[in-house]
Design a protein around this motif. Sequence first.
Motif, mmCIF file in Angstrom:
data_model
loop_
_atom_site.group_PDB
_atom_site.id
_atom_site.type_symbol
_atom_site.label_atom_id
_atom_site.label_comp_id
_atom_site.label_asym_id
_atom_site.label_seq_id
_atom_site.Cartn_x
_atom_site.Cartn_y
_atom_site.Cartn_z
ATOM 1 N N ALA A 1 -2.916 8.461 -5.866
ATOM 2 C CA ALA A 1 -3.164 9.870 -5.536
ATOM 3 C C ALA A 1 -2.650 10.791 -6.644
ATOM 4 O O ALA A 1 -3.312 11.761 -7.011
ATOM 5 N N ARG B 1 -0.533 3.628 -2.972
ATOM 6 C CA ARG B 1 -1.335 4.810 -2.615
ATOM 7 C C ARG B 1 -0.814 6.114 -3.218
ATOM 8 O O ARG B 1 -1.609 6.896 -3.749
ATOM 9 N N ARG C 1 0.827 -1.216 0.000
ATOM 10 C CA ARG C 1 0.000 0.000 0.000
ATOM 11 C C ARG C 1 0.857 1.260 0.000
ATOM 12 O O ARG C 1 0.490 2.270 -0.574
ATOM 13 N N SER C 2 2.009 1.200 0.662
ATOM 14 C CA SER C 2 2.862 2.386 0.739
ATOM 15 C C SER C 2 3.419 2.770 -0.626
ATOM 16 O O SER C 2 3.808 3.921 -0.823
#
Length: 97
Positions: A31, A27, A23-24
């Motif tokens: 975005a 994301r 996820r790091s």
Amino acid sequence: MFTGTAVFDLLLPGDSRSLKAKRSYVRPIVAALRRLEVSTAEVGALDRYGRSEIGVAVVAATAAHVGEVLDSCERVVAARPEVELLSVRRRLFGADD
């Protein structure tokens, strides 16, 4: 009216051996793509560590504009030094499709 989609197949760094680490990486890319005013989400390889598929969709009045926006999205993803862009699958849908 034209709709375009793109799916970016990404290879994540070797240290993404947990969903939190995955996820790091995903994301910030999602975005950054949303700042281009497109719909985007992680759409594939959800349960695979080290891989991700991010999908993008755009609607525009002309096919040329759809192509320009998808080109911009591809540049954003390809410019990320922490991931490797393995492939991009694009589709264009017209009003008659």
